[in-house]
Design a protein around this motif. Structure first.
Motif, short mmCIF file in Angstrom:
data_model
loop_
_atom_site.label_atom_id
_atom_site.label_comp_id
_atom_site.label_asym_id
_atom_site.label_seq_id
_atom_site.Cartn_x
_atom_site.Cartn_y
_atom_site.Cartn_z
N ARG A 123 0.84 -1.20 0.00
CA ARG A 123 0.00 0.00 0.00
C ARG A 123 0.87 1.25 0.00
NH1 ARG A 123 -1.15 3.42 3.89
NH2 ARG A 123 -3.03 4.73 3.76
N ALA A 124 1.94 1.25 0.83
CA ALA A 124 2.80 2.43 0.93
C ALA A 124 3.63 2.65 -0.32
CB ALA A 124 3.71 2.31 2.15
N LEU A 125 4.12 1.55 -0.92
CA LEU A 125 5.00 1.65 -2.08
C LEU A 125 4.24 1.70 -3.41
CD1 LEU A 125 7.71 -0.95 -0.95
CD2 LEU A 125 7.85 1.55 -0.80
N GLU A 126 2.94 1.35 -3.35
CA GLU A 126 2.08 1.33 -4.54
C GLU A 126 2.64 0.41 -5.62
OE1 GLU A 126 1.69 5.44 -5.67
OE2 GLU A 126 0.15 5.81 -4.15
N GLN A 127 3.16 -0.74 -5.17
CA GLN A 127 3.64 -1.76 -6.10
C GLN A 127 3.74 -3.09 -5.36
OE1 GLN A 127 7.90 -1.95 -7.14
NE2 GLN A 127 8.20 -0.08 -5.90
N PRO A 128 3.66 -4.22 -6.09
CA PRO A 128 3.80 -5.53 -5.43
C PRO A 128 5.22 -5.73 -4.92
CG PRO A 128 2.81 -5.72 -7.63
CD PRO A 128 3.36 -4.34 -7.53
N VAL A 129 5.36 -6.43 -3.80
CA VAL A 129 6.68 -6.81 -3.28
C VAL A 129 6.66 -8.29 -2.94
CG1 VAL A 129 7.38 -4.57 -2.37
CG2 VAL A 129 5.95 -6.04 -0.98
N SER A 130 7.79 -8.95 -3.15
CA SER A 130 7.82 -10.40 -2.93
C SER A 130 9.12 -10.88 -2.30
CB SER A 130 7.61 -11.14 -4.26
OG SER A 130 8.64 -10.78 -5.18
N ARG A 131 10.00 -9.95 -1.89
CA ARG A 131 11.29 -10.33 -1.32
C ARG A 131 11.46 -9.66 0.04
NH1 ARG A 131 15.36 -8.17 -5.56
NH2 ARG A 131 16.85 -9.64 -4.67
N ALA A 132 12.13 -10.37 0.96
CA ALA A 132 12.26 -9.82 2.31
C ALA A 132 13.48 -10.36 3.03
CB ALA A 132 11.00 -10.12 3.13
N VAL A 133 13.97 -9.55 3.97
CA VAL A 133 14.93 -9.96 4.99
C VAL A 133 14.15 -9.99 6.30
CG1 VAL A 133 16.91 -9.21 6.36
CG2 VAL A 133 17.00 -9.07 3.85
N ILE A 134 14.25 -11.08 7.04
CA ILE A 134 13.50 -11.22 8.30
C ILE A 134 14.48 -11.46 9.44
CG2 ILE A 134 11.69 -12.48 9.53
CD1 ILE A 134 10.53 -13.29 6.86
N THR A 135 14.26 -10.80 10.57
CA THR A 135 15.15 -10.96 11.72
C THR A 135 14.63 -12.02 12.68
OG1 THR A 135 14.05 -9.22 12.98
CG2 THR A 135 15.91 -8.56 11.60
N VAL A 136 15.55 -12.66 13.39
CA VAL A 136 15.22 -13.64 14.44
C VAL A 136 16.18 -13.42 15.60
CG1 VAL A 136 14.38 -15.40 12.83
CG2 VAL A 136 16.80 -15.41 13.50
N PRO A 137 15.83 -13.88 16.81
CA PRO A 137 16.79 -13.81 17.92
C PRO A 137 18.08 -14.56 17.57
CG PRO A 137 14.60 -14.34 18.72
CD PRO A 137 14.53 -14.41 17.23
N ALA A 138 19.19 -14.05 18.05
CA ALA A 138 20.48 -14.68 17.74
C ALA A 138 20.54 -16.11 18.24
CB ALA A 138 21.62 -13.86 18.36
N TYR A 139 19.78 -16.42 19.30
CA TYR A 139 19.84 -17.75 19.88
C TYR A 139 18.82 -18.71 19.28
CZ TYR A 139 23.01 -19.28 23.51
OH TYR A 139 24.08 -19.81 24.17
N PHE A 140 18.08 -18.27 18.26
CA PHE A 140 17.18 -19.19 17.56
C PHE A 140 18.00 -20.33 16.96
CE2 PHE A 140 12.75 -17.65 16.10
CZ PHE A 140 12.36 -17.52 17.41
N ASN A 141 17.53 -21.57 17.16
CA ASN A 141 18.24 -22.70 16.56
C ASN A 141 17.78 -22.90 15.12
OD1 ASN A 141 15.80 -24.15 16.61
ND2 ASN A 141 16.28 -25.09 18.58
N ASP A 142 18.31 -23.93 14.49
CA ASP A 142 18.05 -24.16 13.07
C ASP A 142 16.56 -24.38 12.79
OD1 ASP A 142 19.34 -24.63 10.41
OD2 ASP A 142 18.37 -26.57 10.61
N ALA A 143 15.89 -25.11 13.67
CA ALA A 143 14.47 -25.39 13.47
C ALA A 143 13.65 -24.10 13.52
CB ALA A 143 13.96 -26.37 14.53
N GLN A 144 13.99 -23.21 14.44
CA GLN A 144 13.26 -21.96 14.58
C GLN A 144 13.53 -21.02 13.40
OE1 GLN A 144 15.02 -21.62 18.50
NE2 GLN A 144 13.02 -21.33 19.41
#
Length: 593
Positions: free
Chosen positions: A115-136
């Motif tokens: 809505r803000a960019l007025e165009q479709p988006v399909s790529r992202a960088v997502i953050t997780v806690p540093a101590y998240f294991n592989d499954a998380q």
């Protein structure tokens, strides 16, 4: 052609989530229709099948707590019932998984961005806690994909926060600590910035400690002092939880506040005045739980508190004045609060997204492995292939051989942990590599560990005789172990360091003794009368001492090593004659003598 579409930076938080993008060279966070950048990480599943996300869902929590999902980040990548915290709702009754709930939140963030960019988006960088294991981490990535996003990178939250501060706040060659106390998790990382490169030197944390725990503790405190005609139901508890959160926030700026809920149990109203002094006394044990992690991170990084250039606070819970004072006490310096603690992680995710898309340059982000990775070797020892705190992405490998004759395959047990013995570490997976039977040491199996930028592990095992590869994709790292044990692992490795090392030395000495004794006996038999009675007596005496050390109780590694060395010394002349005999036989076979 390269994909030039914008890459979103997303902080998928326990309590609130944010989304942003680099626009015209500047990282910005995007607001929803009401002008709010913070989106509550809440999803309401109505009985009619509708799904409401964000602030409207949060408003439903008091009315319908069993159908309103919050703090789902504490459940993602975990088995049902793991950990100390259990939610007031049942995802199984709602017919959804933590991944699906997280995907709903990510869909909402994606819609805000489009809505803000007025165009479709399909790529992202997502953050997780540093101590998240592989499954998380994997589960978070799956949630992004389910929401229609290609997850370009999973980034640790403290690292992202440091990036947000570091891009325009820090000079070159700085060491910083990032103290991140959010709604549901705590992380502490020590990083170094050098010539535009952020490198994580160490990380520690607790995936079950955050503002949610403070709210629940405050609710318990209020209920203990209340005079109620009956225990509150789920809806009233949810109302009290909201009131507790409001009171917590007020006490960051005020000396006292009033928690009031009219006709709380239907007949009696609830009213309690809470001072900041009483509040801080109540929550101090929770905040003190962060100290051990901070000291461990400093120790692992080899950095003293006075050597830090900055201590950065991240996460909404760091607004509490007690946390400020406590951090200053641990690190011996006032923390840097120049950034909005709620938005720093998201801003760092946006910056990383800009780096990946090419919108921002000259900054590199290097993350690390939270625990060592390796395999079990003969004798039950842990052989580390990728040490703890190795910069990722990374790749490392070693060559292994068959330990016994006529072995037809090799079982490779992939381990994670810091203990010397395989049995004390966590098994992540296993794979069998077949090869033609042959003498001891005839097989050659190469084992390579590869960790990608998302912290996901792939194990490749290759039989070098046939060049046959066996690949193991680790998708559920440590899912059979409570998250609390992640934190215990490093503490146990320190607590049992001397016993573990003695057991490793003992095991290595035992394996050598078990190989040495039959070889010596065979050599004595082979040479027969060629060995003088005096030589034989010395060798047999030394061999007897090895056997005695092997059979003695207590696993005295020092005594066994000394006995092995004495037997080695006693058989040196014999070994030389064996080599000479072997060379002579080889020359005879080749017709050279």
């Amino acid at each position: 052609m390269p994909d030039l579409s914008p890459i979103l930076g997303i902080d998928l938080g326990t309590t609130n989530s944010l989304v942003g993008v680099v626009d015209s060279g500047f990282p910005i966070l995007l607001a929803d229709e009401e002008g709010q950048r913070l989106t509550p990480s809440a999803v309401h599943f109505s009985s009619e099948g509708a799904r409401i996300v964000g602030a409207p869902a949060l408003r439903q929590r008091a009315l319908d707590p069993q159908r309103t999902v919050t703090s789902v980040k504490r459940l993602i990548g975990r088995r049902a019932g793991e950990g100390g915290w259990q939610p007031p709702y049942d995802l199984r009754q709602l017919g959804v998984t933590p991944v699906e709930v997280s995907a709903e939140i990510l869909r909402r963030l994606k819609a805000i961005a489009e809505r803000a960019l007025e165009q479709p988006v399909s790529r992202a960088v997502i953050t997780v806690p540093a101590y998240f294991n592989d499954a998380q981490r994997n589960a978070t990535k799956q949630a992004g994909e389910l929401a229609g996003l290609t997850v370009e990178r999973i980034v640790s939250e403290p690292t992202a926060a440091a990036l947000a501060y570091g891009l325009d706040k820090l000079d070159e060659r700085k060491k910083i600590a990032v103290y991140d106390l959010g709604g549901g998790t705590f992380d502490i990382s020590v990083l170094e910035m050098r010539e535009g490169v952020f490198q994580v030197l160490s990380t520690a944390g607790d995936t079950q400690l955050g503002g949610d725990d403070i709210d629940r503790l405050l609710v318990e405190h209020v209920l203990q002092g209340a005079k109620l005609s009956s225990p509150p139901d789920g809806a009233r508890l949810s109302s009290l939880l909201v009131a507790a959160e409001v009171a917590k926030k007020r006490l960051s700026a005020e000396d006292s506040t009033l928690i009031e809920l009219p006709f709380f149990d239907g007949a009696n109203s609830l009213s309690l005045e809470l001072t900041r002094v009483a509040f801080e006394k109540l929550i101090r044990p929770l905040i003190e739980r962060t100290r051990a992690h901070c000291l461990r991170a400093l120790s692992d990084a080899g950095v003293k508190p006075e050597e830090l250039d900055e201590v950065i606070l991240v996460g909404g819970s760091t607004r509490i004045p007690l946390v400020h004072r406590y951090v200053e006490e641990i690190f011996g310096r006032a923390p840097n609060t120049s950034q909005n603690p709620d938005e720093a992680v998201a801003l760092g995710a946006v910056i990383q997204a800009g780096i990946l898309s090419g919108s921002l340059k000259n900054v590199l982000l290097l993350d690390v492995t939270p625990l060592s990775l390796g395999i079990e070797t003969f004798g039950g020892l842990m052989n580390i292939i990728i040490p703890r705190n190795s910069t990722i992405p990374c790749k490392a490998g070693e060559m292994f051989t068959n330990a016994v004759a006529n072995q037809a395959d090799m079982l490779i047990r992939v381990l994670q942990g810091e203990r010397e013995l395989a049995k004390d570490n966590w098994e992540l997976g296993r794979v069998e590599v077949p090869f033609p039977p042959g003498p001891k040491g005839s097989a050659r199996v190469g084992v390579q560990f590869s960790i990608d930028a998302n912290g996901i592990l792939q194990v490749l095992a290759r039989d070098t005789a046939t060049n046959t590869d066996t690949v193991l994709e680790i998708q559920n790292t440590a899912v059979n172990v409570d998250d609390e044990r992640v934190e215990q692992m490093i503490a146990e490795s320190v607590e049992y360091a001397f016993e573990d090392m003695n057991e490793r030395v003992w095991t290595e000495a035992r394996l050598k003794a078990e190989e040495l004794l039959p070889a010596v006996a065979a050599a004595l038999e082979q040479f027969g009368d060629a060995v003088t009675a005096e030589e034989r007596a010395v060798i047999e005496t030394a061999a007897a001492k090895v056997r005695t050390a092997l059979e003695a109780p207590g696993h005295d590694a020092k005594a066994l090593k000394a006995a092995n060395q004495a037997l080695d010394d006693a058989t040196q002349e014999l070994a030389v004659r064996l080599v000479e005999q072997a060379m002579e036989e080889s020359l005879v076979r080749r017709g050279l003598i």
